[in-house]
Scaffold this motif. Structure first.
Motif, PDB file in Angstrom:
ATOM      1  N   GLY A  17      20.876  -4.800  -6.036  1.00 58.06           N
ATOM      2  CA  GLY A  17      20.535  -5.584  -4.865  1.00 58.06           C
ATOM      3  C   GLY A  17      19.193  -5.177  -4.304  1.00 58.06           C
ATOM      4  O   GLY A  17      18.601  -4.174  -4.722  1.00 58.06           O
ATOM      5  N   ARG A  18      18.695  -5.956  -3.339  1.00 58.63           N
ATOM      6  CA  ARG A  18      17.402  -5.672  -2.731  1.00 58.63           C
ATOM      7  C   ARG A  18      17.340  -6.251  -1.320  1.00 58.63           C
ATOM      8  O   ARG A  18      18.131  -7.130  -0.963  1.00 58.63           O
ATOM      9  CB  ARG A  18      16.275  -6.270  -3.572  1.00 58.63           C
ATOM     10  CG  ARG A  18      16.281  -7.799  -3.613  1.00 58.63           C
ATOM     11  CD  ARG A  18      15.220  -8.340  -4.556  1.00 58.63           C
ATOM     12  NE  ARG A  18      15.477  -7.917  -5.918  1.00 58.63           N
ATOM     13  CZ  ARG A  18      14.723  -8.243  -6.948  1.00 58.63           C
ATOM     14  NH1 ARG A  18      13.652  -8.986  -6.776  1.00 58.63           N
ATOM     15  NH2 ARG A  18      15.018  -7.828  -8.164  1.00 58.63           N
ATOM     16  N   PHE A  19      16.427  -5.709  -0.526  1.00 55.87           N
ATOM     17  CA  PHE A  19      16.227  -6.248   0.811  1.00 55.87           C
ATOM     18  C   PHE A  19      15.671  -7.667   0.714  1.00 55.87           C
ATOM     19  O   PHE A  19      14.966  -7.998  -0.232  1.00 55.87           O
ATOM     20  CB  PHE A  19      15.232  -5.397   1.597  1.00 55.87           C
ATOM     21  CG  PHE A  19      15.739  -4.032   1.992  1.00 55.87           C
ATOM     22  CD1 PHE A  19      16.953  -3.548   1.542  1.00 55.87           C
ATOM     23  CD2 PHE A  19      14.983  -3.222   2.829  1.00 55.87           C
ATOM     24  CE1 PHE A  19      17.413  -2.298   1.904  1.00 55.87           C
ATOM     25  CE2 PHE A  19      15.429  -1.969   3.199  1.00 55.87           C
ATOM     26  CZ  PHE A  19      16.640  -1.499   2.739  1.00 55.87           C
ATOM     27  N   LYS A  20      15.977  -8.461   1.732  1.00 52.73           N
ATOM     28  CA  LYS A  20      15.523  -9.854   1.756  1.00 52.73           C
ATOM     29  C   LYS A  20      14.645 -10.094   2.982  1.00 52.73           C
ATOM     30  O   LYS A  20      14.900  -9.535   4.056  1.00 52.73           O
ATOM     31  CB  LYS A  20      16.724 -10.791   1.772  1.00 52.73           C
ATOM     32  CG  LYS A  20      17.621 -10.674   0.549  1.00 52.73           C
ATOM     33  CD  LYS A  20      18.804 -11.609   0.669  1.00 52.73           C
ATOM     34  CE  LYS A  20      19.720 -11.509  -0.541  1.00 52.73           C
ATOM     35  NZ  LYS A  20      20.375 -10.188  -0.623  1.00 52.73           N
ATOM     36  N   ALA A  21      13.671 -10.922   2.817  1.00 50.12           N
ATOM     37  CA  ALA A  21      12.758 -11.251   3.917  1.00 50.12           C
ATOM     38  C   ALA A  21      13.533 -11.841   5.092  1.00 50.12           C
ATOM     39  O   ALA A  21      14.376 -12.729   4.911  1.00 50.12           O
ATOM     40  CB  ALA A  21      11.691 -12.227   3.436  1.00 50.12           C
ATOM     41  N   GLY A  22      13.279 -11.342   6.289  1.00 52.69           N
ATOM     42  CA  GLY A  22      13.913 -11.853   7.492  1.00 52.69           C
ATOM     43  C   GLY A  22      15.262 -11.248   7.815  1.00 52.69           C
ATOM     44  O   GLY A  22      15.760 -11.414   8.929  1.00 52.69           O
ATOM     45  N   ASP A  23      15.889 -10.542   6.865  1.00 52.18           N
ATOM     46  CA  ASP A  23      17.196  -9.920   7.082  1.00 52.18           C
ATOM     47  C   ASP A  23      16.950  -8.434   7.337  1.00 52.18           C
ATOM     48  O   ASP A  23      17.039  -7.606   6.437  1.00 52.18           O
ATOM     49  CB  ASP A  23      18.093 -10.137   5.861  1.00 52.18           C
ATOM     50  CG  ASP A  23      19.559  -9.917   6.188  1.00 52.18           C
ATOM     51  OD1 ASP A  23      19.860  -9.431   7.301  1.00 52.18           O
ATOM     52  OD2 ASP A  23      20.411 -10.218   5.336  1.00 52.18           O
ATOM     53  N   GLU A  24      16.644  -8.088   8.595  1.00 53.83           N
ATOM     54  CA  GLU A  24      16.039  -6.798   8.911  1.00 53.83           C
ATOM     55  C   GLU A  24      17.020  -5.678   9.226  1.00 53.83           C
ATOM     56  O   GLU A  24      16.609  -4.577   9.604  1.00 53.83           O
ATOM     57  CB  GLU A  24      15.041  -6.978  10.063  1.00 53.83           C
ATOM     58  CG  GLU A  24      13.875  -7.883   9.657  1.00 53.83           C
ATOM     59  CD  GLU A  24      12.966  -8.256  10.807  1.00 53.83           C
ATOM     60  OE1 GLU A  24      13.290  -7.865  11.967  1.00 53.83           O
ATOM     61  OE2 GLU A  24      11.945  -8.930  10.567  1.00 53.83           O
ATOM     62  N   HIS A  25      18.324  -5.938   9.050  1.00 54.17           N
ATOM     63  CA  HIS A  25      19.334  -4.891   9.262  1.00 54.17           C
ATOM     64  C   HIS A  25      20.221  -4.749   8.019  1.00 54.17           C
ATOM     65  O   HIS A  25      21.454  -4.833   8.112  1.00 54.17           O
ATOM     66  CB  HIS A  25      20.180  -5.210  10.491  1.00 54.17           C
ATOM     67  CG  HIS A  25      19.377  -5.305  11.753  1.00 54.17           C
ATOM     68  ND1 HIS A  25      18.903  -4.201  12.416  1.00 54.17           N
ATOM     69  CD2 HIS A  25      18.929  -6.389  12.452  1.00 54.17           C
ATOM     70  CE1 HIS A  25      18.209  -4.579  13.476  1.00 54.17           C
ATOM     71  NE2 HIS A  25      18.205  -5.902  13.508  1.00 54.17           N
ATOM     72  N   PRO A  26      19.621  -4.518   6.856  1.00 56.13           N
ATOM     73  CA  PRO A  26      20.407  -4.431   5.624  1.00 56.13           C
ATOM     74  C   PRO A  26      21.324  -3.227   5.630  1.00 56.13           C
ATOM     75  O   PRO A  26      21.082  -2.238   6.345  1.00 56.13           O
ATOM     76  CB  PRO A  26      19.331  -4.302   4.539  1.00 56.13           C
ATOM     77  CG  PRO A  26      18.177  -3.654   5.242  1.00 56.13           C
ATOM     78  CD  PRO A  26      18.199  -4.235   6.628  1.00 56.13           C
ATOM     79  N   ILE A  27      22.381  -3.325   4.859  1.00 58.22           N
ATOM     80  CA  ILE A  27      23.337  -2.225   4.699  1.00 58.22           C
ATOM     81  C   ILE A  27      23.200  -1.665   3.290  1.00 58.22           C
ATOM     82  O   ILE A  27      23.039  -2.412   2.324  1.00 58.22           O
ATOM     83  CB  ILE A  27      24.770  -2.717   4.966  1.00 58.22           C
ATOM     84  CG1 ILE A  27      24.954  -2.967   6.471  1.00 58.22           C
ATOM     85  CG2 ILE A  27      25.808  -1.728   4.459  1.00 58.22           C
ATOM     86  CD1 ILE A  27      26.282  -3.591   6.833  1.00 58.22           C
TER      87      ILE A  27
END
Length: 287
Positions: free
Chosen positions: A91-101
């Motif tokens: 998985g990876r961080f996504k633009a605009g989703d600034e509180h990833p787990i």
């Protein structure tokens, strides 16, 4: 003959150029580094979940799914740490989703050397820093996962080159002993300041947190009480869990404790408990 050689040379040069161009396209593919270059790392505050002894990241998924239902994030990255400390990512961080787990999995999930597990935690944090350029993060631990967290802080809290802890949630922490191993029900007592009257070896090392714990961090300490006279969650005494206060409350930006009562306060049920979910979601993300 000479003409054929020149023609062949031209085609070789064209082929080489195509190989270089295609190689350049492949290097600019859709890997984590590529996606991270589009993100502003300072805006992202990931929350890392650490599981307990003999468990796995799957045990933390009820809390993670509750956070997703609450609208905190739709991004869950899985970090699996091998015994040698190598971290594999899914998985990876996504633009605009600034509180990833980030769901952390220790392959050697029974390793009780907290210096080692602290190193594994650091590898996850520095991996996120390298890939996404994060500057802040949160942590949630259950049982032994708490020890990976506090020993990580013991070794690294003063390192200003690392991302800085913002919020920490401890669930069923055994900071000063485990029932049936080095503690028994109703044996441990705490002073008015929260210091245990008897310190185990791990707690003696953790005393240095009183001078090192990051001042900007907020702490929520959740513990279970079966309400059956043992003053414990069946595995850890409430006094052992509450002994965290003496280590961090004098330096943390804020410190609070929450007692969960009843059958669902049992040690292994606390990470699948609706009341716990509500507490940590509000504390971490104000939802």
């Amino acid at each position: 003959m000479l003409r054929r050689l020149r023609t062949r040379q031209v085609w070789l040069e064209i082929s080489l150029l195509l190989v270089l161009l295609l190689g350049g396209c492949a290097a600019r593919g859709t890997g984590p580094q590529d996606s991270s270059s589009k993100l502003d790392g300072a805006k992202y505050v990931p929350t890392l979940f650490f599981h307990g002894c003999g468990s796995s990241a799957n045990a933390e998924m009820p809390m993670i799914r509750a956070a997703q239902r609450a609208g905190v994030t739709q991004t869950v990255v899985h970090a699996t740490v091998a015994k040698d400390g190598h971290v594999s990512w899914r998985g990876r961080f996504k633009a605009g989703d600034e509180h990833p787990i980030v769901a952390v999995q220790f392959t050697a999930n029974r390793d009780g050397d907290y210096q080692v597990t602290a190193g594994w935690a650091k590898n996850v944090i520095t991996g996120l820093q390298k890939t996404y350029h994060i500057t802040r993060f949160n942590m949630v631990g259950h049982s032994m996962g708490n020890m990976a967290m506090v020993f990580y802080l013991l070794k690294n809290a003063r390192n200003t080159h690392l991302p800085q802890l913002q919020r920490q949630v401890d669930i069923a922490g055994h900071f000063n002993g485990i029932l049936g191993i080095n503690d028994r029900p109703n044996r441990m007592t705490l002073t008015a300041a929260g210091k245990p009257t008897k310190l185990d070896r791990d707690y003696q090392q953790l005393l240095a947190l009183r001078q090192r714990y990051p001042r900007q961090a907020r702490v929520l300490n959740i513990y279970g009480d079966l309400n059956n006279g043992t003053h414990s969650d069946g595995r850890v005494s409430n006094a052992s869990s509450k002994s965290l206060r003496y280590l961090v409350a004098g330096r943390a930006r804020s410190y609070q404790e929450r007692r969960i009562v009843g059958p669902n306060a049992q040690h292994s049920k606390l990470h699948d408990n609706a009341q716990v979910n509500r507490l940590l979601i509000h504390f971490l993300w104000q939802k």
